[in-house]
Design a protein around this motif. Structure first.
Motif, PDB file in Angstrom:
ATOM      1  N   ASP A  30     -13.885  11.226  -5.634  1.00  9.56           N
ATOM      2  CA  ASP A  30     -14.523  10.751  -4.406  1.00  9.56           C
ATOM      3  C   ASP A  30     -14.611   9.230  -4.325  1.00  9.56           C
ATOM      4  OD1 ASP A  30     -15.072  13.377  -3.435  1.00  9.56           O
ATOM      5  OD2 ASP A  30     -16.753  13.496  -4.845  1.00  9.56           O
ATOM      6  N   ASN A  31     -14.291   8.542  -5.416  1.00  8.33           N
ATOM      7  CA  ASN A  31     -14.439   7.090  -5.473  1.00  8.33           C
ATOM      8  C   ASN A  31     -13.197   6.474  -6.101  1.00  8.33           C
ATOM      9  OD1 ASN A  31     -17.537   6.547  -4.769  1.00  8.33           O
ATOM     10  ND2 ASN A  31     -17.414   8.393  -6.037  1.00  8.33           N
ATOM     11  N   TYR A  32     -12.369   5.892  -5.249  1.00  7.60           N
ATOM     12  CA  TYR A  32     -11.106   5.332  -5.729  1.00  7.60           C
ATOM     13  C   TYR A  32     -10.576   4.313  -4.725  1.00  7.60           C
ATOM     14  CZ  TYR A  32      -9.104   8.856  -2.565  1.00  7.60           C
ATOM     15  OH  TYR A  32      -8.799   9.632  -1.477  1.00  7.60           O
ATOM     16  N   ILE A  33      -9.579   3.534  -5.156  1.00  4.67           N
ATOM     17  CA  ILE A  33      -9.012   2.475  -4.327  1.00  4.67           C
ATOM     18  C   ILE A  33      -7.493   2.518  -4.429  1.00  4.67           C
ATOM     19  CG2 ILE A  33      -8.915  -0.016  -3.896  1.00  4.67           C
ATOM     20  CD1 ILE A  33     -11.611  -0.264  -5.348  1.00  4.67           C
ATOM     21  N   ASN A  34      -6.828   2.484  -3.286  1.00  2.54           N
ATOM     22  CA  ASN A  34      -5.382   2.334  -3.230  1.00  2.54           C
ATOM     23  C   ASN A  34      -5.039   0.901  -2.841  1.00  2.54           C
ATOM     24  OD1 ASN A  34      -4.971   5.092  -3.784  1.00  2.54           O
ATOM     25  ND2 ASN A  34      -5.212   5.609  -1.624  1.00  2.54           N
ATOM     26  N   VAL A  35      -3.848   0.455  -3.188  1.00  2.02           N
ATOM     27  CA  VAL A  35      -3.479  -0.943  -2.979  1.00  2.02           C
ATOM     28  C   VAL A  35      -2.155  -1.056  -2.238  1.00  2.02           C
ATOM     29  CG1 VAL A  35      -2.316  -1.085  -5.227  1.00  2.02           C
ATOM     30  CG2 VAL A  35      -3.143  -3.175  -4.137  1.00  2.02           C
ATOM     31  N   LEU A  36      -2.038  -2.105  -1.419  1.00  2.00           N
ATOM     32  CA  LEU A  36      -0.783  -2.406  -0.741  1.00  2.00           C
ATOM     33  C   LEU A  36      -0.611  -3.919  -0.664  1.00  2.00           C
ATOM     34  CD1 LEU A  36       1.689  -1.271   0.802  1.00  2.00           C
ATOM     35  CD2 LEU A  36       0.370  -1.603   2.912  1.00  2.00           C
ATOM     36  N   GLY A  37       0.422  -4.403  -1.352  1.00  5.24           N
ATOM     37  CA  GLY A  37       0.765  -5.826  -1.327  1.00  5.24           C
ATOM     38  C   GLY A  37       2.277  -5.959  -1.315  1.00  5.24           C
ATOM     39  N   LYS A  38       2.759  -7.144  -1.585  1.00 10.17           N
ATOM     40  CA  LYS A  38       4.208  -7.357  -1.522  1.00 10.17           C
ATOM     41  C   LYS A  38       4.949  -6.603  -2.631  1.00 10.17           C
ATOM     42  CE  LYS A  38       4.820 -11.621  -4.205  1.00 10.17           C
ATOM     43  NZ  LYS A  38       5.390 -12.986  -4.175  1.00 10.17           N
ATOM     44  N   GLU A  39       4.234  -6.261  -3.715  1.00  9.90           N
ATOM     45  CA  GLU A  39       4.863  -5.482  -4.780  1.00  9.90           C
ATOM     46  C   GLU A  39       5.219  -4.080  -4.288  1.00  9.90           C
ATOM     47  OE1 GLU A  39       3.748  -3.688  -9.199  1.00  9.90           O
ATOM     48  OE2 GLU A  39       2.653  -5.425  -8.428  1.00  9.90           O
ATOM     49  N   GLN A  40       4.337  -3.510  -3.460  1.00  5.74           N
ATOM     50  CA  GLN A  40       4.596  -2.177  -2.931  1.00  5.74           C
ATOM     51  C   GLN A  40       5.493  -2.230  -1.685  1.00  5.74           C
ATOM     52  OE1 GLN A  40       1.345  -3.298  -3.561  1.00  5.74           O
ATOM     53  NE2 GLN A  40       1.336  -2.296  -5.586  1.00  5.74           N
ATOM     54  N   LEU A  41       5.292  -3.260  -0.858  1.00  6.46           N
ATOM     55  CA  LEU A  41       6.019  -3.361   0.405  1.00  6.46           C
ATOM     56  C   LEU A  41       6.417  -4.821   0.633  1.00  6.46           C
ATOM     57  CD1 LEU A  41       6.889  -1.688   2.904  1.00  6.46           C
ATOM     58  CD2 LEU A  41       4.730  -2.368   3.969  1.00  6.46           C
ATOM     59  N   PRO A  42       7.596  -5.228   0.183  1.00 12.03           N
ATOM     60  CA  PRO A  42       8.009  -6.632   0.259  1.00 12.03           C
ATOM     61  C   PRO A  42       7.990  -7.223   1.666  1.00 12.03           C
ATOM     62  CG  PRO A  42       9.453  -5.429  -1.215  1.00 12.03           C
ATOM     63  CD  PRO A  42       8.591  -4.407  -0.540  1.00 12.03           C
ATOM     64  N   THR A  43       8.120  -6.391   2.693  1.00 13.92           N
ATOM     65  CA  THR A  43       8.139  -6.891   4.066  1.00 13.92           C
ATOM     66  C   THR A  43       6.744  -7.073   4.651  1.00 13.92           C
ATOM     67  OG1 THR A  43       8.382  -4.599   4.830  1.00 13.92           O
ATOM     68  CG2 THR A  43      10.403  -5.897   4.585  1.00 13.92           C
ATOM     69  N   ILE A  44       5.696  -6.939   3.840  1.00 14.69           N
ATOM     70  CA  ILE A  44       4.327  -6.984   4.360  1.00 14.69           C
ATOM     71  C   ILE A  44       3.930  -8.375   4.855  1.00 14.69           C
ATOM     72  CG2 ILE A  44       3.164  -7.489   2.164  1.00 14.69           C
ATOM     73  CD1 ILE A  44       0.990  -5.483   3.003  1.00 14.69           C
ATOM     74  N   GLY A  45       4.597  -9.426   4.377  1.00 13.85           N
ATOM     75  CA  GLY A  45       4.235 -10.776   4.796  1.00 13.85           C
ATOM     76  C   GLY A  45       2.997 -11.269   4.086  1.00 13.85           C
ATOM     77  N   ASN A  46       2.207 -12.101   4.751  1.00 15.05           N
ATOM     78  CA  ASN A  46       1.036 -12.721   4.129  1.00 15.05           C
ATOM     79  C   ASN A  46      -0.211 -11.857   4.291  1.00 15.05           C
ATOM     80  OD1 ASN A  46       2.360 -15.167   3.236  1.00 15.05           O
ATOM     81  ND2 ASN A  46       2.499 -15.695   5.402  1.00 15.05           N
ATOM     82  N   VAL A  47      -0.129 -10.621   3.829  1.00 14.36           N
ATOM     83  CA  VAL A  47      -1.227  -9.666   3.955  1.00 14.36           C
ATOM     84  C   VAL A  47      -1.335  -8.873   2.659  1.00 14.36           C
ATOM     85  CG1 VAL A  47      -2.143  -7.707   5.257  1.00 14.36           C
ATOM     86  CG2 VAL A  47      -0.803  -9.446   6.444  1.00 14.36           C
ATOM     87  N   PHE A  48      -2.563  -8.503   2.311  1.00  8.24           N
ATOM     88  CA  PHE A  48      -2.831  -7.653   1.150  1.00  8.24           C
ATOM     89  C   PHE A  48      -3.929  -6.688   1.561  1.00  8.24           C
ATOM     90  CE2 PHE A  48      -4.595  -6.441  -2.921  1.00  8.24           C
ATOM     91  CZ  PHE A  48      -3.519  -6.477  -3.803  1.00  8.24           C
ATOM     92  N   LEU A  49      -3.802  -5.413   1.194  1.00 10.83           N
ATOM     93  CA  LEU A  49      -4.765  -4.395   1.602  1.00 10.83           C
ATOM     94  C   LEU A  49      -5.310  -3.635   0.402  1.00 10.83           C
ATOM     95  CD1 LEU A  49      -2.790  -2.631   4.504  1.00 10.83           C
ATOM     96  CD2 LEU A  49      -4.365  -4.558   4.725  1.00 10.83           C
ATOM     97  N   LEU A  50      -6.598  -3.303   0.468  1.00 11.40           N
ATOM     98  CA  LEU A  50      -7.196  -2.329  -0.441  1.00 11.40           C
ATOM     99  C   LEU A  50      -7.813  -1.228   0.404  1.00 11.40           C
ATOM    100  CD1 LEU A  50      -8.917  -4.582  -3.146  1.00 11.40           C
ATOM    101  CD2 LEU A  50      -6.787  -3.274  -3.372  1.00 11.40           C
TER     102      LEU A  50
END
Length: 212
Positions: A30-50
């Motif tokens: 019930d308690n966890y975090i997923n991540v998305l940055g340029k390592e996961q998606l190189p086309t993401i640009g200047n954005v990072f998500l948790l």
């Protein structure tokens, strides 16, 4: 803003990603975090998500980001976001629900907790790579004698109090927490005077407000 060269003629570039395939941290189901940055998606640009999932009483521990400001967007549930303004030394506690947001300026000390189950928030950063200083790391990696000498405290008591922090916590309290030692109520943990002019200040922090 960081500029990155991207060859958009490259046939191997991807423009979509499943965050469920990129776990950043897991406390339990019930308690966890997923991540998305340029390592996961190189086309993401200047954005990072948790992508953060929390149940009642769970806290993303105190921390700050040295290289990015942050936007916290509540998708479902309810969370209390707390931050310290370094210019005024004021602690702000802001309660947000679905479709509401809070901004955290770069370098501000902050944390947030779920006040109901199935809370889901997205934290968005203006950087492709995020630098974070976690409070648990500051506490466990600083020698106890430094705290004792600097603040005129008992070294033995500090050492005993901090001994259970063996790893970076990220989502607290840890699963093996001694509840008698770490117990607190919402009001104790997030007490802040109520300012009626700001509807996002937590009403439950007002001493005359019945939070039951």
């Amino acid at each position: 803003m960081v500029k990155q060269y991207m060859d958009y003629k490259d046939p191997d570039l991807h423009y979509s990603y499943d965050l469920g395939q990129s776990r950043f941290f897991t406390k339990n189901q019930d308690n966890y975090i997923n991540v998305l940055g340029k390592e996961q998606l190189p086309t993401i640009g200047n954005v990072f998500l948790l992508d953060v999932f929390l149940s009642t009483g769970n806290v993303v521990e105190p921390h700050y980001h040295s290289n990015a400001s942050e936007l916290i967007y509540c998708i479902t549930g309810e969370t209390i976001v707390s931050m310290i303004n370094p210019s005024t030394n004021e602690l702000k506690n802001i309660r947000i629900q679905s479709q509401q947001v809070v901004t955290i300026p770069q370098g501000w000390w902050h944390y947030f907790a779920a006040s109901m189950d199935h809370t889901h928030v997205l934290t968005i950063y203006d950087t492709p790579e995020l630098d974070t200083v976690w409070g648990s790391d500051v506490l466990r990696l600083t020698p106890p004698q430094v705290f004792a000498h600097t603040y005129c405290l008992d070294q033995g008591q500090i050492q005993q109090a901090l001994a259970p922090i063996r790893d970076t916590v990220i989502i607290g309290p840890p699963a093996d927490c001694d509840r008698s030692r770490g117990r607190y109520s919402n009001k104790d943990a997030y007490y802040q005077p109520y300012y009626p002019s700001n509807p996002y200040y937590t009403r439950g922090m007002h001493p005359h407000y019945n939070d039951s």
